[in-house]
Design a protein around this motif. Structure first.
Motif, PDB file in Angstrom:
ATOM      1  N   ARG A 149       2.376   1.675  -3.616  1.00  0.00           N
ATOM      2  CA  ARG A 149       1.419   2.285  -4.388  1.00  0.00           C
ATOM      3  C   ARG A 149       1.321   3.673  -4.265  1.00  0.00           C
ATOM      4  O   ARG A 149       1.514   4.654  -5.167  1.00  0.00           O
ATOM      5  N   ARG A 150       1.121   4.255  -2.853  1.00  0.00           N
ATOM      6  CA  ARG A 150       1.182   5.812  -2.668  1.00  0.00           C
ATOM      7  C   ARG A 150       2.219   6.420  -2.959  1.00  0.00           C
ATOM      8  O   ARG A 150       2.204   7.622  -3.433  1.00  0.00           O
ATOM      9  N   ALA A 151       3.725   5.756  -2.757  1.00  0.00           N
ATOM     10  CA  ALA A 151       4.965   6.480  -3.193  1.00  0.00           C
ATOM     11  C   ALA A 151       4.934   6.595  -4.680  1.00  0.00           C
ATOM     12  O   ALA A 151       5.370   7.657  -5.167  1.00  0.00           O
ATOM     13  N   THR A 152       4.503   5.731  -5.454  1.00  0.00           N
ATOM     14  CA  THR A 152       4.436   5.480  -6.942  1.00  0.00           C
ATOM     15  C   THR A 152       3.390   6.858  -7.324  1.00  0.00           C
ATOM     16  O   THR A 152       3.851   7.692  -8.100  1.00  0.00           O
ATOM     17  N   ALA A 153       2.348   7.149  -6.805  1.00  0.00           N
ATOM     18  CA  ALA A 153       1.491   8.214  -6.969  1.00  0.00           C
ATOM     19  C   ALA A 153       2.309   9.388  -6.712  1.00  0.00           C
ATOM     20  O   ALA A 153       1.923  10.463  -7.308  1.00  0.00           O
ATOM     21  N   ALA A 154       2.822   9.598  -5.575  1.00  0.00           N
ATOM     22  CA  ALA A 154       3.359  10.522  -5.186  1.00  0.00           C
ATOM     23  C   ALA A 154       4.792  11.122  -6.193  1.00  0.00           C
ATOM     24  O   ALA A 154       4.602  12.393  -6.407  1.00  0.00           O
ATOM     25  N   GLU A 158       6.937   6.902   6.603  1.00  0.00           N
ATOM     26  CA  GLU A 158       5.978   5.829   7.167  1.00  0.00           C
ATOM     27  C   GLU A 158       6.687   4.338   6.867  1.00  0.00           C
ATOM     28  O   GLU A 158       6.635   3.492   7.484  1.00  0.00           O
ATOM     29  N   ASN A 202       0.804  -1.273   0.056  1.00  0.00           N
ATOM     30  CA  ASN A 202       0.103  -0.139   0.226  1.00  0.00           C
ATOM     31  C   ASN A 202       0.895   1.243   0.111  1.00  0.00           C
ATOM     32  O   ASN A 202       0.696   2.188  -0.779  1.00  0.00           O
ATOM     33  N   LEU A 203       1.871   1.336   0.905  1.00  0.00           N
ATOM     34  CA  LEU A 203       2.872   2.397   1.045  1.00  0.00           C
ATOM     35  C   LEU A 203       3.432   2.654  -0.502  1.00  0.00           C
ATOM     36  O   LEU A 203       3.863   3.822  -0.915  1.00  0.00           O
ATOM     37  N   ARG A 231       4.161  18.546  -3.022  1.00  0.00           N
ATOM     38  CA  ARG A 231       4.395  17.271  -3.605  1.00  0.00           C
ATOM     39  C   ARG A 231       5.463  16.512  -2.828  1.00  0.00           C
ATOM     40  O   ARG A 231       5.621  15.255  -2.683  1.00  0.00           O
ATOM     41  N   VAL A 234       5.290   9.773   3.016  1.00  0.00           N
ATOM     42  CA  VAL A 234       5.207   8.277   2.589  1.00  0.00           C
ATOM     43  C   VAL A 234       6.420   7.626   3.001  1.00  0.00           C
ATOM     44  O   VAL A 234       6.428   6.373   3.572  1.00  0.00           O
ATOM     45  N   ASP A 238       4.398  15.481   0.279  1.00  0.00           N
ATOM     46  CA  ASP A 238       3.803  13.972   0.356  1.00  0.00           C
ATOM     47  C   ASP A 238       4.881  12.881   0.188  1.00  0.00           C
ATOM     48  O   ASP A 238       4.418  11.867   0.823  1.00  0.00           O
TER      49      ASP A 238
END
Length: 230
Positions: free
Chosen positions: A97-102, A150, A94-95, A140, A147, A143
């Motif tokens: 995926r968030r890092a990729t989007a960030a 975390e 999950n992290l 950004r 991530v 952001d």
């Protein structure tokens, strides 16, 4: 194994399937040991040699019982660790995926700043747009940093739990330190290969019996090799 390209590192090293398989092998080995028959009674007329052999067999049987208990305990520890590994992998995915989007958002924000800087060179009136674009770029970056922070926290918690698992495995048996401790860093950090778990559990088998017992030749090494897939 997941690559975690968004994070840029693996915060939760270890294979849940491999550890679960090691737990199953411990249970299977313990079951086989439990079915080894106890030595029968030696009659009085059998002589001293037979009596001495029977005494040794009784001590060995006691050692096998203790080893069986240690293997069942090790299986429980490994099953728990496999569950923790699986849960941590899901958190890391999950992290990631968030890092990729960030990172994608950061790239877009960086492009916006470059475009706004170009426009500002030819039209001073667009300076407010440039300031806004730079603010978005900074946001950004924040952001992505959150991530990654975390993920580092997860990495620290994961490694701390792996170390506790390795210590629990080491404590099985009489609790004394191994004469030649295995490479605990590998077990504590990864717990992902049969060879690492095999070394630890092989040592546990060797030191488990309370009474002095000489294991059958090659028994411990064979067990460790079985877990290690060698």
């Amino acid at each position: 194994m997941p690559e975690f390209r968004g994070l840029g590192f693996d915060p939760v090293p270890g294979s849940p399937d491999t550890v679960a398989e090691a737990a199953r092998r411990c249970t299977a080995t313990a079951t086989r040991l439990a079915h080894i028959p106890s030595p029968g009674e030696i009659p009085e007329w059998a002589g001293r040699s037979a009596r001495a052999l029977a005494d040794r067999a009784e001590r060995a049987a006691a050692g096998l019982a203790a080893t069986t208990e240690a293997l069942h305990a090790a299986a429980g520890v490994l099953e728990d660790w496999a569950g923790t590994l699986l849960a941590n992998h899901r958190l890391a995915e999950n992290l990631d995926r968030r890092a990729t989007a960030a990172r994608q958002a950061l790239t877009t924000a960086h492009d916006d700043v470059e475009q706004a800087e170009t426009e500002a060179q030819f039209s001073p009136a667009t300076q407010p747009d440039l300031a806004a674009a730079r603010a978005r770029l900074a946001a950004r970056r924040d952001d992505l940093d959150r991530v990654l922070a975390e993920a580092r926290d997860l990495e620290g918690a994961h490694h701390a739990e792996a170390t506790r698992v390795a210590e629990r495995l080491s404590a099985l048996g009489d609790g004394a330190p191994l004469p030649q401790p295995p490479d605990f860093a590998d077990v504590g950090t990864h717990l992902e290969t049969f060879s690492a778990v095999g070394r630890e559990l092989g040592g546990t088998v060797a030191k488990t019996p309370v009474v002095p017992v000489t294991p059958p030749a090659g028994a411990v090494s064979a067990f460790a090799a079985a877990l290690g897939g060698r």
